[in-house]
Design a protein around this motif. Structure first.
Motif, PDB file in Angstrom:
ATOM      1  N   THR A 183      -2.526   7.119  -7.036  1.00  0.00           N
ATOM      2  CA  THR A 183      -3.666   8.036  -7.013  1.00  0.00           C
ATOM      3  C   THR A 183      -3.314   9.390  -7.604  1.00  0.00           C
ATOM      4  O   THR A 183      -4.104  10.003  -8.321  1.00  0.00           O
ATOM      5  CB  THR A 183      -4.170   8.213  -5.568  1.00  0.00           C
ATOM      6  N   GLU A 184      -2.137   9.868  -7.310  1.00  0.00           N
ATOM      7  CA  GLU A 184      -1.711  11.165  -7.843  1.00  0.00           C
ATOM      8  C   GLU A 184      -1.597  11.113  -9.371  1.00  0.00           C
ATOM      9  O   GLU A 184      -1.964  12.063 -10.066  1.00  0.00           O
ATOM     10  CB  GLU A 184      -0.366  11.568  -7.242  1.00  0.00           C
ATOM     11  N   ALA A 185      -1.106  10.000  -9.890  1.00  0.00           N
ATOM     12  CA  ALA A 185      -0.995   9.852 -11.343  1.00  0.00           C
ATOM     13  C   ALA A 185      -2.376   9.826 -11.982  1.00  0.00           C
ATOM     14  O   ALA A 185      -2.612  10.441 -13.034  1.00  0.00           O
ATOM     15  CB  ALA A 185      -0.223   8.577 -11.685  1.00  0.00           C
ATOM     16  N   ILE A 186      -3.306   9.127 -11.341  1.00  0.00           N
ATOM     17  CA  ILE A 186      -4.674   9.067 -11.860  1.00  0.00           C
ATOM     18  C   ILE A 186      -5.316  10.438 -11.801  1.00  0.00           C
ATOM     19  O   ILE A 186      -5.978  10.886 -12.753  1.00  0.00           O
ATOM     20  CB  ILE A 186      -5.499   8.041 -11.055  1.00  0.00           C
ATOM     21  N   ARG A 187      -5.105  11.134 -10.696  1.00  0.00           N
ATOM     22  CA  ARG A 187      -5.677  12.472 -10.541  1.00  0.00           C
ATOM     23  C   ARG A 187      -5.145  13.413 -11.623  1.00  0.00           C
ATOM     24  O   ARG A 187      -5.892  14.214 -12.184  1.00  0.00           O
ATOM     25  CB  ARG A 187      -5.383  13.018  -9.150  1.00  0.00           C
ATOM     26  N   ALA A 188      -3.868  13.317 -11.913  1.00  0.00           N
ATOM     27  CA  ALA A 188      -3.266  14.168 -12.944  1.00  0.00           C
ATOM     28  C   ALA A 188      -3.855  13.869 -14.319  1.00  0.00           C
ATOM     29  O   ALA A 188      -4.132  14.782 -15.107  1.00  0.00           O
ATOM     30  CB  ALA A 188      -1.751  13.968 -12.974  1.00  0.00           C
ATOM     31  N   ALA A 189      -4.070  12.566 -14.589  1.00  0.00           N
ATOM     32  CA  ALA A 189      -4.658  12.182 -15.878  1.00  0.00           C
ATOM     33  C   ALA A 189      -6.092  12.696 -16.005  1.00  0.00           C
ATOM     34  O   ALA A 189      -6.495  13.204 -17.060  1.00  0.00           O
ATOM     35  CB  ALA A 189      -4.618  10.663 -16.035  1.00  0.00           C
ATOM     36  N   LEU A 190      -6.857  12.567 -14.931  1.00  0.00           N
ATOM     37  CA  LEU A 190      -8.245  13.040 -14.956  1.00  0.00           C
ATOM     38  C   LEU A 190      -8.309  14.559 -15.049  1.00  0.00           C
ATOM     39  O   LEU A 190      -9.202  15.111 -15.708  1.00  0.00           O
ATOM     40  CB  LEU A 190      -8.987  12.551 -13.712  1.00  0.00           C
TER      41      LEU A 190
ATOM     42  N   MET B  70       0.822  -1.216   0.000  1.00  0.00           N
ATOM     43  CA  MET B  70       0.000   0.000   0.000  1.00  0.00           C
ATOM     44  C   MET B  70       0.854   1.265   0.000  1.00  0.00           C
ATOM     45  O   MET B  70       0.325   2.354  -0.101  1.00  0.00           O
ATOM     46  CB  MET B  70      -0.901   0.001   1.233  1.00  0.00           C
ATOM     47  N   LEU B  71       2.171   1.114   0.093  1.00  0.00           N
ATOM     48  CA  LEU B  71       3.002   2.301   0.165  1.00  0.00           C
ATOM     49  C   LEU B  71       2.954   3.128  -1.121  1.00  0.00           C
ATOM     50  O   LEU B  71       3.220   4.326  -1.104  1.00  0.00           O
ATOM     51  CB  LEU B  71       4.452   1.894   0.465  1.00  0.00           C
ATOM     52  N   ASN B  72       2.636   2.468  -2.253  1.00  0.00           N
ATOM     53  CA  ASN B  72       2.610   3.191  -3.523  1.00  0.00           C
ATOM     54  C   ASN B  72       1.217   3.683  -3.906  1.00  0.00           C
ATOM     55  O   ASN B  72       1.006   4.191  -5.006  1.00  0.00           O
ATOM     56  CB  ASN B  72       3.155   2.314  -4.648  1.00  0.00           C
ATOM     57  N   LEU B  73       0.239   3.524  -3.008  1.00  0.00           N
ATOM     58  CA  LEU B  73      -1.136   3.923  -3.320  1.00  0.00           C
ATOM     59  C   LEU B  73      -1.225   5.417  -3.611  1.00  0.00           C
ATOM     60  O   LEU B  73      -1.905   5.850  -4.545  1.00  0.00           O
ATOM     61  CB  LEU B  73      -2.064   3.542  -2.165  1.00  0.00           C
ATOM     62  N   GLU B  74      -0.553   6.215  -2.802  1.00  0.00           N
ATOM     63  CA  GLU B  74      -0.628   7.663  -2.997  1.00  0.00           C
ATOM     64  C   GLU B  74      -0.021   8.061  -4.344  1.00  0.00           C
ATOM     65  O   GLU B  74      -0.560   8.931  -5.048  1.00  0.00           O
ATOM     66  CB  GLU B  74       0.106   8.377  -1.867  1.00  0.00           C
ATOM     67  N   THR B  75       1.070   7.392  -4.721  1.00  0.00           N
ATOM     68  CA  THR B  75       1.700   7.688  -6.013  1.00  0.00           C
ATOM     69  C   THR B  75       0.760   7.339  -7.159  1.00  0.00           C
ATOM     70  O   THR B  75       0.613   8.095  -8.127  1.00  0.00           O
ATOM     71  CB  THR B  75       3.010   6.901  -6.160  1.00  0.00           C
TER      72      THR B  75
END
Length: 211
Positions: A8-15, A1-6
């Motif tokens: 999510t941030e990539a998905i947020r940037a794409a959206l 789960m340590l990479n979840l924030e990374t």
């Protein structure tokens, strides 16, 4: 789960990028539709220089819209974008139908096949107003020539029979165009017959005066 924030941030940037592209596309679509509508209005007023300017403006907007949405093909094929593209095709084809010469090809307009056919159907329907204007000016030759073009478009369009999901609702537009075509044919036929009657009466009066 340590990479979840990374992740999510990539998905947020794409959206966020897609959201910005969508907002820009909505604005460009409205601007494109407005330029095309004004261009057709100028054609009906026979303001050809203004029509040329507006169609050139529409070309620039449409090309920019296509380029900006290359990373987002789903947005390019969205309803509002293709509706604006249809308006562009309609304006360009209306101009060609009125002024004469070859119609711009699918490749020249860089439109989707269904969008092109729906735009062609709308352009041919738009000729009704121009035909009525020519009848009011007693320009029966051009009115009949434009009616012939409407017939030619209908004869081709009616043979394209695919489900709405493929044709973009072409069948419905074809049905509406057929009604416009028949009304226009009736108006032209009535006007020509009336003019022939007037001419015949005028000739008869001239013969009586000479007798």
């Amino acid at each position: 789960m340590l990479n979840l924030e990374t992740i999510t941030e990539a998905i947020r940037a794409a959206l966020e990028a897609k959201h910005r592209a969508r907002e820009a596309a909505l604005n460009d679509s409205r601007t494109l539709a407005r330029a095309c509508a004004n261009g057709i209005r100028a054609m009906h007023r026979q303001q050809w220089a203004e029509a040329d300017r507006l169609l050139s403006e529409a070309r620039t907007i449409f090309d920019g819209l296509r380029e900006s949405l290359q990373p987002h093909p789903d947005l390019y094929h969205a309803g509002y974008t293709q509706d604006a593209a249809k308006e562009f095709v309609e304006a360009r084809l209306t101009y060609a139908l009125i002024r004469g010469g070859d119609l711009p090809t699918l490749e020249a307009l860089r439109a989707e096949p269904a969008t092109y056919l729906n735009g062609l159907c709308e352009a041919a329907s738009e000729l009704r107003r121009y035909v009525l204007d020519r009848l009011r000016e007693n320009d029966y030759e051009q009115a009949e020539a434009l009616l012939t073009k409407m017939d030619q478009v209908y004869d081709v369009i009616v043979t394209v029979d695919y489900p709405d999901a493929v044709s973009g609702g072409l069948r419905h537009r074809t049905d509406a165009f057929r009604a416009v075509l028949e009304r226009t044919r009736g108006d032209v036929t009535l006007s020509v017959r009336q003019q022939r009657l007037i001419d015949a009466l005028a000739k008869a009066e001239t013969r009586e005066e000479k007798a």
